[in-house]
Design a protein around this motif. Structure first.
Motif, mmCIF file in Angstrom:
data_model
loop_
_atom_site.group_PDB
_atom_site.id
_atom_site.type_symbol
_atom_site.label_atom_id
_atom_site.label_comp_id
_atom_site.label_asym_id
_atom_site.label_seq_id
_atom_site.Cartn_x
_atom_site.Cartn_y
_atom_site.Cartn_z
ATOM 1 N N TYR A 205 38.360 28.037 13.668
ATOM 2 C CA TYR A 205 38.848 27.742 12.325
ATOM 3 C C TYR A 205 38.292 26.419 11.799
ATOM 4 O O TYR A 205 37.696 26.357 10.717
ATOM 5 C CB TYR A 205 40.377 27.697 12.368
ATOM 6 C CG TYR A 205 41.018 27.355 11.061
ATOM 7 C CD1 TYR A 205 41.036 28.288 10.020
ATOM 8 C CD2 TYR A 205 41.615 26.117 10.872
ATOM 9 C CE1 TYR A 205 41.625 27.974 8.824
ATOM 10 C CE2 TYR A 205 42.215 25.797 9.676
ATOM 11 C CZ TYR A 205 42.228 26.737 8.645
ATOM 12 O OH TYR A 205 42.804 26.432 7.462
ATOM 13 N N HIS B 68 35.363 25.583 8.904
ATOM 14 C CA HIS B 68 35.651 24.751 7.739
ATOM 15 C C HIS B 68 34.738 23.545 7.651
ATOM 16 O O HIS B 68 34.118 23.293 6.626
ATOM 17 C CB HIS B 68 37.104 24.255 7.787
ATOM 18 C CG HIS B 68 38.057 25.245 7.241
ATOM 19 N ND1 HIS B 68 38.688 26.176 8.024
ATOM 20 C CD2 HIS B 68 38.488 25.481 5.975
ATOM 21 C CE1 HIS B 68 39.461 26.921 7.287
ATOM 22 N NE2 HIS B 68 39.347 26.527 6.020
ATOM 23 N N ASP B 69 34.719 22.847 8.802
ATOM 24 C CA ASP B 69 34.003 21.568 8.762
ATOM 25 C C ASP B 69 32.496 21.757 8.608
ATOM 26 O O ASP B 69 31.806 20.904 8.066
ATOM 27 C CB ASP B 69 34.320 20.755 10.024
ATOM 28 C CG ASP B 69 35.787 20.339 10.034
ATOM 29 O OD1 ASP B 69 36.471 20.640 9.036
ATOM 30 O OD2 ASP B 69 36.244 19.754 11.033
ATOM 31 N N ARG C 109 31.162 23.801 6.779
ATOM 32 C CA ARG C 109 30.872 24.160 5.385
ATOM 33 C C ARG C 109 30.559 22.917 4.551
ATOM 34 O O ARG C 109 29.771 22.978 3.607
ATOM 35 C CB ARG C 109 32.068 24.867 4.775
ATOM 36 C CG ARG C 109 32.009 26.347 4.997
ATOM 37 C CD ARG C 109 33.098 27.008 4.257
ATOM 38 N NE ARG C 109 32.703 28.323 3.820
ATOM 39 C CZ ARG C 109 33.513 29.129 3.154
ATOM 40 N NH1 ARG C 109 34.726 28.704 2.848
ATOM 41 N NH2 ARG C 109 33.103 30.303 2.782
ATOM 42 N N SER C 110 31.242 21.850 4.953
ATOM 43 C CA SER C 110 31.080 20.627 4.172
ATOM 44 C C SER C 110 29.621 20.183 4.031
ATOM 45 O O SER C 110 29.130 19.993 2.914
ATOM 46 C CB SER C 110 31.918 19.515 4.825
ATOM 47 O OG SER C 110 32.638 18.858 3.846
ATOM 48 N N PRO C 111 28.885 20.077 5.156
ATOM 49 C CA PRO C 111 27.450 19.706 5.020
ATOM 50 C C PRO C 111 26.664 20.757 4.261
ATOM 51 O O PRO C 111 25.701 20.423 3.563
ATOM 52 C CB PRO C 111 26.970 19.603 6.454
ATOM 53 C CG PRO C 111 28.129 19.806 7.338
ATOM 54 C CD PRO C 111 29.327 20.110 6.532
ATOM 55 N N LEU C 112 27.080 22.026 4.370
ATOM 56 C CA LEU C 112 26.343 23.075 3.659
ATOM 57 C C LEU C 112 26.423 22.860 2.155
ATOM 58 O O LEU C 112 25.444 23.081 1.432
ATOM 59 C CB LEU C 112 26.908 24.457 4.017
ATOM 60 C CG LEU C 112 26.645 24.958 5.437
ATOM 61 C CD1 LEU C 112 27.137 26.402 5.564
ATOM 62 C CD2 LEU C 112 25.170 24.900 5.768
ATOM 63 N N VAL C 113 27.604 22.423 1.728
ATOM 64 C CA VAL C 113 27.758 22.154 0.292
ATOM 65 C C VAL C 113 26.723 21.120 -0.142
ATOM 66 O O VAL C 113 26.037 21.273 -1.157
ATOM 67 C CB VAL C 113 29.192 21.662 -0.002
ATOM 68 C CG1 VAL C 113 29.309 21.181 -1.451
ATOM 69 C CG2 VAL C 113 30.197 22.772 0.261
ATOM 70 N N ASP D 142 26.293 30.216 5.769
ATOM 71 C CA ASP D 142 27.581 30.334 5.084
ATOM 72 C C ASP D 142 28.202 31.694 5.362
ATOM 73 O O ASP D 142 29.388 31.803 5.643
ATOM 74 C CB ASP D 142 27.375 30.134 3.579
ATOM 75 C CG ASP D 142 28.711 30.118 2.836
ATOM 76 O OD1 ASP D 142 29.669 29.520 3.385
ATOM 77 O OD2 ASP D 142 28.791 30.700 1.746
ATOM 78 N N ARG E 214 40.913 34.389 11.227
ATOM 79 C CA ARG E 214 42.107 34.738 10.442
ATOM 80 C C ARG E 214 42.738 36.048 10.929
ATOM 81 O O ARG E 214 43.950 36.177 10.996
ATOM 82 C CB ARG E 214 41.747 34.859 8.966
ATOM 83 C CG ARG E 214 41.666 33.523 8.306
ATOM 84 C CD ARG E 214 41.316 33.675 6.858
ATOM 85 N NE ARG E 214 40.988 32.384 6.290
ATOM 86 C CZ ARG E 214 40.319 32.232 5.152
ATOM 87 N NH1 ARG E 214 39.909 33.304 4.505
ATOM 88 N NH2 ARG E 214 40.069 31.045 4.701
#
Lengths: 663, 150
Positions: A423, A427-428, A430-434, A492, A503
């Motif tokens: 989980y 999430h984490d 994703r941050s650099p991907l942004v 992603d 989930r």
């Protein structure tokens, strides 16, 4: 834990042993004892009876002999000259002048010495000479009866008178019954014989006998113990009269009577009716006796020799007592033996039981001490080694359990860690991907601006420099950024997939009734195009309504059916089977196809994430079966498969029935 | 570009540990025509400190002129704690809070609304989507300030 071993011991083995011992020892004892007792009793009865019979015979002979002897000597006397002379002389003198006449006295003086041989003794009281017409013409005792007539005189009812009449009638010797004789004022009986002179009856010679002889006979108790006696009785009209004193009634002689037909003195009643016999009966007191009885015809007496049963069978009773005593002693000996043996048998069994119960309650320390080498000893030895082995295994189990506990705690922690890891990571990451995506786009904007600036000042550059620069800006840089962008998209997607998996694993299930058939139809409908393209036949059996989470069931069936359709072989028409079977525990859903199948080298990767079959021309992210497995496992179910390459696959999903249940 | 002197007074507090995200957010806000001053705070603690300073050092009108864009995953003090702290304090309770984060987990969205956030916006990896979301936010910010004029 301690157990009371005496109670079960006493109620169990020892009781059974005791009963068997008693049965086995007492049964033959009882049979033997009873038969010998019975035989002894019979023979004792027989002996007692024989004894009484012989006594009776002896006494009857004695009495009969006594009367026979007297009769013989009386007959002899009647033929003697003394009597033949005396009788007519006395009769003539008496008839001439009575007993007081000179003539009579002279006659008496002549004959008295000749006849006084029969002087008064214990046995004989008197001697009578009686004329044919009944006059008592001579007596030795000279009592009041002298000179009276037996047919007309005062003593015409006496037994002597009756005897006289009998002898006159029978012309034969006769014996009277015994009765009180008034002239003598005592009990007396008479013997009389006719006197013939030249074959002519001239009178009767009679002898009065005392009761002495009979009394002696009656009170002679030799051979009769303490209750036995000889009873003599005569019949008197409707009664029977006891003639002698009785052992239990000293005043009985000529006083005690018993009515004929009463329930007392039964043997005597029978004897006086003329029959003889022997057996058990009731005497004059009403006491049960063993009796022998007979009728004595000469004297017309009944004789009973009897003895109380209690005495007659005293030996039998003693035998009974001895038998019972032996039986009692045997019972006691058997009980002691049974208790001893059962204790020696059951005590180790009791100890064994206790030790086994201790083991049942978790105490493995109990062992049985034994010295014996018999079966119980073997049992104890076997038990001890079993207990050793059990204890050893238990120790191992305890160690293993502790290890398992530790490992499952570690596993549970690891599992939680993996879940939160998946989980958090998704999430984490994703941050650099942004940023990558964002700034590569920003870079694109920057390049566009640079391109504008270069275009404005292109005239200040060499043509080949400008070309090179435009090529870098318009081709190389965008190409690099395109790769970055594509990779970021791919990553992603993968992160989204991992997140979805995570989930699913944590999903809170919403249970409801779901028509499994409807769900399948819905899923098949969305695959309609591919199904038709592959000319696929769908065989769907009756499917139940199940109580589960709708999203989970849709995911499972969607993925299984989707895979079945997706991996159908173009070489043959597709065939897909859907079936289910329910039990109390849960439901098994099977989806099988005749598609490509799964190669042996791929089988261990089927449920891994981002893994896809060989036929990668098919679209997919490689997460379907991983989702299904995660969803099934979250319900404590499982998924398995069988597959043969180029023949098809069968996926089997098992879902336990929801524990909360419908109701 | 849409400008308004009332909205210009509002200071946007951007609580964001990732400098790249902060820059991209600000760039897109500017492109959406939002020219308000943006105060960047590297973590939740800095954001709370800044808001508290404004709250204690001035009157209510200054507090009214704050708007917070809040990331959730931050060091020292995360977004949830910031929300909790601000909503617990009477003075800062009314400051609008817009959660701006990469997470779209339903439980987290629910938790934020429960803690009192006004709007929840997910930052997509897709930059076009990201720009669109921020521009929407910009439009929204312009709209929400209209009642203040009257």
């Amino acid at each position: 834990m301690k157990h009371d071993i005496t109670t079960p011991l006493f109620h169990g083995l020892s009781t059974r042993l005791l009963l068997w011992f008693l049965l086995l020892s007492l049964l033959p004892l009882a049979v033997l004892g009873f038969s010998s007792y019975y035989n002894a009793k019979i023979s004792m009865q027989h002996e007692a009876t024989i004894k009484l019979v012989s006594i009776a015979r002896f006494k009857a002979q004695q009495l009969e002999g006594y009367f026979t002897n007297i009769s013989k000597s009386l007959i002899a006397l009647s033929r003697s000259g003394s009597v033949l002379g005396a009788l007519p002389a006395a009769e003539i003198a008496f008839k001439d002048g009575g007993v007081l006449s000179q003539n009579y006295i002279a006659v008496e003086r002549t004959y008295r010495p000749l006849l006084s041989h029969y002087a008064q003794t214990d046995e004989n009281h008197d001697l009578f000479l009686i004329s044919t017409d009944g006059d008592i013409v001579f007596t030795l005792a000279r009592e009041k009866d002298l000179g009276t007539n037996l047919m007309t005189g005062p003593y015409q009812d006496s037994v002597l008178a009756k005897l006289f009449a009998e002898v006159m009638y029978t012309h034969n010797v006769g014996v009277s019954g015994f009765d009180f004789y008034k002239p003598s004022n005592k009990l007396a009986g008479f013997i009389a014989t006719p006197v013939f002179k030249r074959n002519k009856l001239v009178g009767v010679l009679a002898l009065q006998v005392n009761m002495n002889q009979i009394n002696r006979l009656a009170i002679d108790y030799s051979g009769l113990g303490s209750t036995g006696e000889t009873v003599l009785a005569a019949r008197d009209a409707n009664e029977l009269m006891f003639l002698t004193q009785l052992r239990f009634d000293a005043q009985a002689a000529f006083k005690r009577t018993t009515e004929i037909g009463s329930t007392l003195a039964l043997p005597m009643q029978q004897a006086l009716q003329g029959s003889g016999g022997k057996g058990f009966s009731t005497d004059y007191r009403g006491v049960n006796v063993l009796a022998v009885w007979q009728y004595l015809p000469h004297t017309r007496l009944g004789m009973v020799i009897k003895m109380d049963i209690t005495e007659a069978f005293a030996d039998v009773d003693r035998l009974t007592e001895i038998s019972l005593l032996i039986a009692l002693l045997t019972v006691i000996a058997v009980i002691i033996a049974a208790l001893f043996i059962s204790k020696s048998l059951a005590a180790p069994i009791g100890r064994l039981t206790n030790a086994i119960r201790d083991i049942e309650h978790g105490d493995y320390s109990g062992r049985i001490k034994t010295d014996s080498s018999d079966e119980i000893g073997e049992l104890a030895t076997a038990f001890n080694s079993m207990a050793d082995s059990l204890d050893h295994q238990r120790q191992q189990v305890l160690v293993k359990t502790a290890q398992i506990k530790k490992r499952s705690a570690t596993l549970a922690a690891a599992n939680e860690e993996i879940k939160s890891f998946a989980y958090i990571v998704s999430h984490d990451l994703r941050s650099p991907l942004v940023n990558m995506k964002g700034f590569s786009t920003e870079l694109q904007f920057t390049l566009t601006e640079i391109n504008e600036i270069i275009t404005q000042c292109s005239d200040r550059l060499e043509p080949d420099e400008r070309e090179e620069m435009l090529r870098l800006i318009n081709e190389d840089a965008p190409e690099s950024m395109q790769f970055i962008s594509t990779s970021v998209d791919k990553m992603d997607n993968m992160l989204t997939a991992i997140l979805k998996l995570s989930r699913f694993g944590r999903r809170e299930l919403q249970f409801e009734d779901i028509d499994l058939k409807a769900v399948c139809n819905e899923m098949l409908n969305s695959l309609k195009h591919q199904i038709e393209a592959m000319q696929t036949q769908i065989h769907m059996e009756e499917l139940p309504t199940i109580y589960n989470d709708r999203l989970v069931i849709e995911q499972i069936m969607g993925n299984l059916l989707g895979n079945a359709v997706k991996y159908l072989s173009p070489e043959r028409p597709g065939e897909i089977h859907i079936s289910s079977s329910s039990s109390n525990a849960g439901i098994t859903i099977t989806v099988s196809d005749n598609g490509y199948g799964i190669g042996e080298d791929e089988k261990d990767k089927v449920f891994q994430i981002f893994r896809r079959g060989k036929h990668t021309e098919m679209k997919g992210e490689g997460m379907g079966l991983a989702y299904v497995q995660t969803l099934v496992r979250a319900q404590d179910g499982n998924i398995t498969f069988e597959s043969i390459e180029n023949e098809g696959s069968r996926f089997i999903v098992y879902l336990p029935i929801n524990k909360q249940g419908k109701e | 570009m849409i400008t308004d002197k009332n909205t210009a007074e509002v200071t946007i507090v951007l609580a964001e540990d990732d400098e790249g995200h902060a820059k991209l957010t600000e760039k897109n806000l500017r492109r959406a025509g939002i020219n308000n001053p943006v105060q960047w705070c590297k973590n939740g603690q800095e954001a709370v400190d800044f808001v508290t300073d404004v709250a204690t050092g001035s009157d209510d009108s200054h507090i009214d002129s704050l708007l917070i864009l809040l990331d959730l995953n931050m060091p020292i003090m995360d977004g949830y704690m910031v929300l909790e702290k601000l909503k617990a304090d009477e003075k800062t309770r009314k400051i609008p809070v817009i959660v701006l984060t990469t997470t779209d987990d339903k439980r987290e969205v629910k938790r934020c609304y429960e803690l009192g956030c006004n709007i929840y916006i997910t930052k997509p990896v897709d930059y076009a989507g990201f720009s669109h979301a921020i521009r929407e936010l910009g439009l929204f910010l312009n709209v929400v300030k209209i009642p203040d004029l009257s």
